[in-house]
Design an enzyme around this catalytic site. Structure first.
Site, short mmCIF file in Angstrom:
data_model
loop_
_atom_site.label_atom_id
_atom_site.label_comp_id
_atom_site.label_asym_id
_atom_site.label_seq_id
_atom_site.Cartn_x
_atom_site.Cartn_y
_atom_site.Cartn_z
N LYS A 83 49.35 55.08 36.57
CA LYS A 83 47.95 55.25 36.93
C LYS A 83 47.35 56.45 36.19
O LYS A 83 48.05 57.44 35.94
CB LYS A 83 47.82 55.51 38.43
CG LYS A 83 48.18 54.36 39.34
CD LYS A 83 48.05 54.79 40.80
CE LYS A 83 48.44 53.67 41.75
NZ LYS A 83 47.44 52.59 41.78
N ARG A 115 52.97 44.22 46.73
CA ARG A 115 53.16 42.82 47.11
C ARG A 115 54.61 42.39 46.92
O ARG A 115 55.07 41.47 47.59
CB ARG A 115 52.20 41.92 46.33
CG ARG A 115 52.45 41.85 44.85
CD ARG A 115 51.26 41.29 44.09
NE ARG A 115 50.15 42.24 44.09
CZ ARG A 115 48.96 41.98 43.55
NH1 ARG A 115 48.74 40.81 42.98
NH2 ARG A 115 48.00 42.88 43.57
N GLU A 160 52.99 46.84 42.81
CA GLU A 160 54.33 46.85 43.41
C GLU A 160 54.34 46.51 44.89
O GLU A 160 55.32 46.01 45.42
CB GLU A 160 54.99 48.22 43.20
CG GLU A 160 54.60 49.31 44.20
CD GLU A 160 53.12 49.65 44.21
OE1 GLU A 160 52.63 50.04 45.29
OE2 GLU A 160 52.45 49.55 43.16
N ASP A 189 52.61 56.12 44.99
CA ASP A 189 52.57 55.12 43.94
C ASP A 189 52.07 55.74 42.64
O ASP A 189 50.87 56.00 42.49
CB ASP A 189 51.67 53.96 44.35
CG ASP A 189 51.59 52.87 43.29
OD1 ASP A 189 52.49 52.83 42.42
OD2 ASP A 189 50.64 52.07 43.32
N ASP A 234 52.14 48.35 38.56
CA ASP A 234 51.25 49.00 39.52
C ASP A 234 50.82 48.04 40.62
O ASP A 234 50.05 48.40 41.50
CB ASP A 234 50.03 49.57 38.80
CG ASP A 234 49.24 50.54 39.66
OD1 ASP A 234 49.81 51.06 40.63
OD2 ASP A 234 48.05 50.76 39.37
N ASP A 256 49.24 55.22 50.17
CA ASP A 256 49.67 53.86 49.84
C ASP A 256 50.67 53.31 50.85
O ASP A 256 51.11 52.18 50.72
CB ASP A 256 50.26 53.81 48.43
CG ASP A 256 50.00 52.48 47.75
OD1 ASP A 256 49.08 51.76 48.18
OD2 ASP A 256 50.72 52.15 46.79
#
Length: 454
Positions: free
Chosen positions: A233, A307, A305, A226, A303, A244
């Site tokens: 990030k 869900r 993503e 991610d 960021d 992740d």
């Protein structure tokens, strides 16, 4: 790690458990006195015989009635003992968890370097218990290996391969929907999150068990890496993003436990496997995405993503109205702020499921802590142009609002639970080496064994 547990007939060295305030048993007490050894939780003493060979080991545990006992304390022995085969001598409080802790503490990630010297094995006299613990240890090792593998060697395709190999081992059926086929098969948010990567996003779907058995469905967030997408990030926050996919790894490990134990369920494992990358076709803040459920979702931050991937996967899981749906995801930093890395939040509206999961979490030393699906926070997800925004946009209750967003995609399932896990041990603890970790799976497996064991 399948050879960690030894049969009862194998020659072995005793480990004597001694509580704080007690003296070591004979013949260890004389050696302890001669060496000045003092009893204290987590300490150990190697006791030689007259010829200098290892006669036994003293291991110190907390005193009876101690306020906070650690049933995994024996995990310290995994790295402390010289190579050999051992057994627990005398009466050991919760010997099953102590044995499990030693086994889990012996784990090493061996893909890129040689294993450190070790070779500790443990005798378990009960064949059934030995087999059950070995199954658990192998499943946890699989999950840890997946989390520990860096993203250059574990992308969406490799996550699918891991699920296919597990399915083949147990005679399960595994299918996948890959790349632009996601749009044709109505997984638009999975596609949106993963389309900027050169490695195609996918939904991987494993099915196992008798068709008329109770339906239990596991859903895992499989974000192989991610970057944060266009809401990129900072470098420090990106360092651990190989983990992740820890939710998927934990659900893969749980699936291995369920199939290995041959539970009377019709198991389904659904993993959304993607890489959240950056390119000209990356999804953007402010975009409105359709979803499998039919809801239109405004993107508040790229960021968040995971869900989105889970939402499409949960909608698929919900369509056949299973008895239980459980999802796991490394979803929010807010969960870590609230409860730290060791204690994953559990969300569910089902009181019986909550009580049973928390009971088994305590019994298995696989901790969970229930947080509320606080209905009044639903309004924090409101959108002026879509059915829902996928983040609250504010500093409060980030883990709760993430769970509330996911709840919108589960309607038909009889019970649903969401685990917001960290999937990582920041430092080594007994039974929990530093690195990737499987969280929640042992507690859920114990619950399912209680309900659906043959």
């Amino acid at each position: 790690m399948s050879s960690f547990f030894a049969a009862a007939a194998e020659p072995s060295t005793p480990i004597w458990f001694v509580a704080s305030g007690e003296a070591p048993p004979e013949p260890a007490s004389a050696w302890a006195k001669a060496t000045g050894f003092t009893v204290g939780p987590g300490k150990h003493l190697l006791v030689p015989d007259a010829d200098g060979a290892l006669l036994g080991v003293v291991f110190c545990v907390e005193a009876a009635g101690a306020r906070a006992k650690n049933p995994f304390l024996a995990g310290k022995l995994a790295q402390a003992l010289p190579a050999g085969t051992y057994r627990f001598g005398g009466v050991v409080e919760n010997a099953r968890l102590a044995a499990l802790a030693v086994a889990l503490g012996s784990y090493q990630f061996r893909r890129y370097k040689k294993a450190e010297p070790g070779g500790v094995r443990l005798v378990l006299p009960d064949d059934a218990e030995r087999d059950a613990l070995a199954l658990t240890v192998e499943a946890v090792a699989l999950g840890r290996d997946l989390v520990n593998t860096p993203a250059n060697d574990l992308g969406p395709e490799e996550i699918e391969t891991a699920i296919r190999l597990l399915g083949k081992l147990h005679g399960a059926t595994v299918t996948s929907v890959v790349g632009d086929e996601l749009l044709k098969e109505n997984f638009p948010m999975v596609h949106a999150v993963g389309r900027a990567s050169t490695r195609a996003p996918r939904i991987v779907d494993l099915v196992w068990g008798e068709t008329d058995a109770p339906k239990v469905t596991l859903v895992g967030k499989g974000v192989a890496f991610d970057t944060g997408g266009l809401n990129i990030k900072p470098d420090a926050a990106m360092l651990l993003m190989k983990k992740d996919m820890g939710g998927a790894a934990s659900m893969i490990a749980l699936a291995a436990m369920i199939m290995g134990a041959k539970l009377n369920v019709r198991l389904r494992l659904i993993v959304g496997a993607v890489e959240n990358s950056i390119a000209g076709n990356a999804f953007r803040p402010g975009d409105v995405l359709p979803s499998r459920k039919g809801l239109h979702v405004e993107i508040g931050n790229t960021d968040a993503e995971g869900r989105l991937v889970l939402a499409d996967a949960l909608a698929l899981a919900d369509e056949e109205a299973p008895e239980i749906v459980v999802d796991a995801a490394t979803l929010t930093g807010a969960a870590r702020v609230a409860l730290g890395p060791d204690l994953p939040p559990l969300y569910t509206d089902d009181e019986r499921l909550a009580a049973d999961l928390l009971r088994h979490a305590a019994a298995e030393h696989d901790p969970l802590w229930r947080l509320p699906l606080w209905n009044s926070y639903d309004e924090l997800l409101s959108s002026k142009i879509a059915d829902v925004n996928h983040i609250s946009g504010g500093p409060f209750a980030g883990s709760i609002t993430a769970a509330l967003f996911l709840r919108r995609f589960v309607e038909k399932a009889k019970a649903w639970a969401h685990l917001d896990i960290f999937a990582w041990n920041p430092s080594a603890k007994p039974g929990r080496p530093e690195g990737g970790e499987v969280q929640g799976a042992r507690a859920i497996a114990a619950l399912l064994q209680e309900r659906y064991g043959r």
